[in-house]
Design a protein around this motif. Structure first.
Motif, PDB file in Angstrom:
ATOM      1  N   SER A  69       0.832  -1.211   0.000  1.00  0.00           N
ATOM      2  CA  SER A  69       0.000   0.000   0.000  1.00  0.00           C
ATOM      3  C   SER A  69       0.864   1.258   0.000  1.00  0.00           C
ATOM      4  O   SER A  69       0.548   2.239  -0.697  1.00  0.00           O
ATOM      5  CB  SER A  69      -0.931   0.000   1.221  1.00  0.00           C
ATOM      6  OG  SER A  69      -1.774  -1.137   1.220  1.00  0.00           O
ATOM      7  N   MET A 118       2.300   1.699  -3.461  1.00  0.00           N
ATOM      8  CA  MET A 118       1.285   2.192  -4.386  1.00  0.00           C
ATOM      9  C   MET A 118       1.005   3.667  -4.146  1.00  0.00           C
ATOM     10  O   MET A 118       0.787   4.432  -5.093  1.00  0.00           O
ATOM     11  CB  MET A 118      -0.004   1.369  -4.214  1.00  0.00           C
ATOM     12  CG  MET A 118      -1.030   1.580  -5.324  1.00  0.00           C
ATOM     13  SD  MET A 118      -0.515   0.908  -6.916  1.00  0.00           S
ATOM     14  CE  MET A 118      -0.292   2.401  -7.875  1.00  0.00           C
ATOM     15  N   LEU A 119       1.006   4.080  -2.881  1.00  0.00           N
ATOM     16  CA  LEU A 119       0.794   5.493  -2.556  1.00  0.00           C
ATOM     17  C   LEU A 119       1.907   6.352  -3.163  1.00  0.00           C
ATOM     18  O   LEU A 119       1.646   7.434  -3.706  1.00  0.00           O
ATOM     19  CB  LEU A 119       0.756   5.676  -1.042  1.00  0.00           C
ATOM     20  CG  LEU A 119       0.559   7.104  -0.517  1.00  0.00           C
ATOM     21  CD1 LEU A 119      -0.790   7.663  -0.963  1.00  0.00           C
ATOM     22  CD2 LEU A 119       0.678   7.140   1.008  1.00  0.00           C
ATOM     23  N   PHE A 133      -2.309  -4.142  -7.916  1.00  0.00           N
ATOM     24  CA  PHE A 133      -2.556  -3.821  -6.514  1.00  0.00           C
ATOM     25  C   PHE A 133      -4.004  -4.083  -6.124  1.00  0.00           C
ATOM     26  O   PHE A 133      -4.279  -4.654  -5.058  1.00  0.00           O
ATOM     27  CB  PHE A 133      -2.207  -2.357  -6.241  1.00  0.00           C
ATOM     28  CG  PHE A 133      -2.477  -1.937  -4.822  1.00  0.00           C
ATOM     29  CD1 PHE A 133      -1.634  -2.320  -3.796  1.00  0.00           C
ATOM     30  CD2 PHE A 133      -3.606  -1.184  -4.510  1.00  0.00           C
ATOM     31  CE1 PHE A 133      -1.893  -1.957  -2.477  1.00  0.00           C
ATOM     32  CE2 PHE A 133      -3.865  -0.810  -3.200  1.00  0.00           C
ATOM     33  CZ  PHE A 133      -3.015  -1.190  -2.185  1.00  0.00           C
ATOM     34  N   ASN A 179      -4.615  -6.890  -3.426  1.00  0.00           N
ATOM     35  CA  ASN A 179      -5.153  -6.405  -2.161  1.00  0.00           C
ATOM     36  C   ASN A 179      -6.360  -7.224  -1.742  1.00  0.00           C
ATOM     37  O   ASN A 179      -6.487  -7.645  -0.582  1.00  0.00           O
ATOM     38  CB  ASN A 179      -5.528  -4.927  -2.311  1.00  0.00           C
ATOM     39  CG  ASN A 179      -6.016  -4.328  -1.005  1.00  0.00           C
ATOM     40  OD1 ASN A 179      -5.518  -4.643   0.061  1.00  0.00           O
ATOM     41  ND2 ASN A 179      -6.996  -3.448  -1.095  1.00  0.00           N
ATOM     42  N   VAL A 210      -5.730   3.172  -1.231  1.00  0.00           N
ATOM     43  CA  VAL A 210      -4.432   2.905  -0.602  1.00  0.00           C
ATOM     44  C   VAL A 210      -4.391   3.239   0.884  1.00  0.00           C
ATOM     45  O   VAL A 210      -3.669   2.587   1.647  1.00  0.00           O
ATOM     46  CB  VAL A 210      -3.298   3.660  -1.336  1.00  0.00           C
ATOM     47  CG1 VAL A 210      -3.162   3.160  -2.754  1.00  0.00           C
ATOM     48  CG2 VAL A 210      -3.534   5.160  -1.327  1.00  0.00           C
TER      49      VAL A 210
END
Length: 519
Positions: free
Chosen positions: A348, A351-352, A365, A369, A474
């Motif tokens: 996460s 990805m952020l 993702f 996830n 995220v």
């Protein structure tokens, strides 16, 4: 008739491992429940044209019933096991407890299939049918789930054997999830007859499967108790050897006393805190999966690809567990679950940092996830079986109250199902000013409940809906992972402490056998 019954195919079926027969029950649940989750809302809204008021009344009643029926049915099933002192002359062996659970599954499984079938055939006004169908289906699903999960704790004691049982549950659940892919070929709002026929076939297969599997499992348990070698999983479960007397007690434990016992069970409290966040995150992913695909990836993937991702997200968690369960045998469930929480946090954060303009990363993702989150939920069933052992040892019970403990955990964690869509839609509206319920509705995986509309930011300052979806995607996993890592660090039922609990339960079982021999 008995001789005929043991010949040919029946003899071959009796030779199947107990884990295979137990795991097959997950197939008959999965083929129904995945189709239910995908289509029940759209069926009543788009096909039966239910009114908005009737829909929300039905959902409200369903939420209350969904939260209360787990502890209610668990209490009715297991309350006689709570006392540590059985009444003289009252005998119920551990094997008899398992057989009682199997017989219950043999009755409730076909009734679950009938209640599933009631959704797809109009037989009452839409609002009334919606309410009755939801409550009936969820009631029978709860009865089946409680007894099925309780058997995981009752059939085996060793962690290795329970992991073996759970492995086959994951395998058969993955096979059952294929009904999601098949359903796309039959789903048609304008011509509902083909989809209705498909659901009739699913219900018939599930109902007959429950009858056959429970009869076979019951026969295997009965034969296991008679064989001196007592092979397979029953070695650790107390199904072999002498009858263990449990049952009607002199001083029955009241519900208030039982709740006080749970309040002093520290690992139970830390676990339900972690599991509440996990249930919230699982249902958040289910509810907002279509939304994320539409607003973050619709310009980069086709509709068929989105449908494929949605379908594979139901199958992949079970296949994923086929890999993680051997890791649980090697490293322990606690370590694997902690690793999954850390993985969720790291992915996460990456990805952020990467941002919303990487469609390939976004696609991976979003899928990973959901897959890892759902897979963690499946592994936590093994942790609950360990809590069943610790509850038995701490409170000196004569028999494990497996179904009741599963029910009490569900009572505390099921509000996460409601909080997920409520909080998600509220945050999205608060951050972007975009009200999902004033737009053309998406086809949801589950049901979404709107939060009372918050004050939205001024339109000139409001971020785009795409930005809001990305930050929701995220930030929710990051917050969930941090909370879970904290609560999981307080959970002590692993390593040496878990081995001690297992040894104490084994000792108690042996002591009970010696008591019977003395008498």
């Amino acid at each position: 008739m008995a001789a005929l019954g043991l010949g040919g195919p029946w003899a071959w079926l009796l030779g199947l491992p107990t884990a295979v027969v137990y795991g097959s029950l997950a197939l008959f649940i999965s083929i129904l429940h995945n189709v239910f989750l995908l289509y029940y809302v759209d069926t009543f809204v788009s096909v039966y044209k239910i009114s908005k008021t009737a829909f929300w009344v039905g959902e409200t009643v369903f939420l209350l019933w969904n939260s209360l029926n787990d502890p209610l049915f668990g209490w009715l099933s297991d309350r006689q096991f709570l006392s540590s002192q059985p009444r003289a002359g009252a005998e119920l062996s551990s094997r008899a407890v398992v057989l009682a659970r199997v017989r219950a599954l043999g009755w409730h499984g076909p009734l679950l299939a009938l209640s599933f079938l009631a959704f797809w055939v109009p037989w009452a006004p839409a609002g009334l049918q919606f309410l009755l169908c939801l409550c009936l289906y969820d009631g029978f699903l709860t009865l089946v789930d409680l007894q099925h999960h309780a058997l995981l704790a009752d059939l085996a004691l060793a962690a290795h054997d329970r992991t073996y049982l759970n492995f086959y549950c994951s395998l058969f659940s993955a096979a059952g999830s294929l009904s999601v892919f098949a359903s796309y070929a039959f789903w048609n709002k304008e011509d509902f007859s083909s989809f209705r026929t498909f659901c009739v076939a699913l219900a018939a297969g599930s109902g007959l499967g429950f009858v056959g599997a429970t009869r076979l499992l019951r026969r295997q348990v009965e034969l296991t108790g008679r064989e001196p070698g007592c092979p397979d999983l029953a070695v650790d479960s107390g199904l072999c050897g002498e009858e263990l007397p449990v049952g009607s007690e002199v001083g029955s434990v009241t519900l208030g006393q039982y709740l006080r016992q749970l309040a002093h069970h520290r690992n139970f409290l830390w676990f339900v805190g972690m599991d509440l966040v996990q249930v919230f995150h699982c249902h958040f992913n289910s509810n907002f999966f279509p939304l994320f695909l539409e607003h973050l990836l619709s310009d980069h993937i086709s509709l068929s690809t989105g449908s494929f991702l949605l379908g594979i997200s139901y199958v992949a968690p079970h296949l994923n567990n086929l890999y993680f369960l051997p890791l649980c045998q090697r490293w322990g469930v606690y370590t694997v679950v902690r690793g999954l929480f850390l993985l969720k946090l790291i992915l996460s954060l990456l990805m952020l940092v990467a941002g919303p303009d990487r469609p390939g990363l976004l696609c991976c993702f979003i899928a990973s996830n959901r897959v890892f989150t759902e897979g963690t939920c499946k592994l936590l069933t093994l942790v609950v079986t360990d809590l069943v052992d610790e509850d038995l040892v701490l409170n000196h019970r004569k028999q494990a109250a497996s179904a009741l403990l599963f029910g009490m955990i569900a009572l505390v964690t099921k509000p996460g199902q409601t909080f997920a869509p409520l909080l998600g839609t509220w945050l999205l509206c608060f951050y972007t000013g975009h009200d999902l319920f004033q737009q053309p509705p998406l086809v949801p995986v589950g049901s979404a409940q709107p939060w009372p509309e918050p004050p939205a930011p001024p339109p000139a300052q409001a971020p785009t809906l795409r930005q809001g979806c990305f930050y929701l995607l995220v930030l929710v996993p990051i917050i969930c992972a941090l909370l879970q890592l904290f609560t999981w660090s307080k959970f002590t039922l692993h390593g040496r402490h878990l081995h001690m609990v297992k040894a104490q339960r084994q000792y108690l079982s042996q002591a009970q056998i010696l008591d019977v021999k003395t008498v």
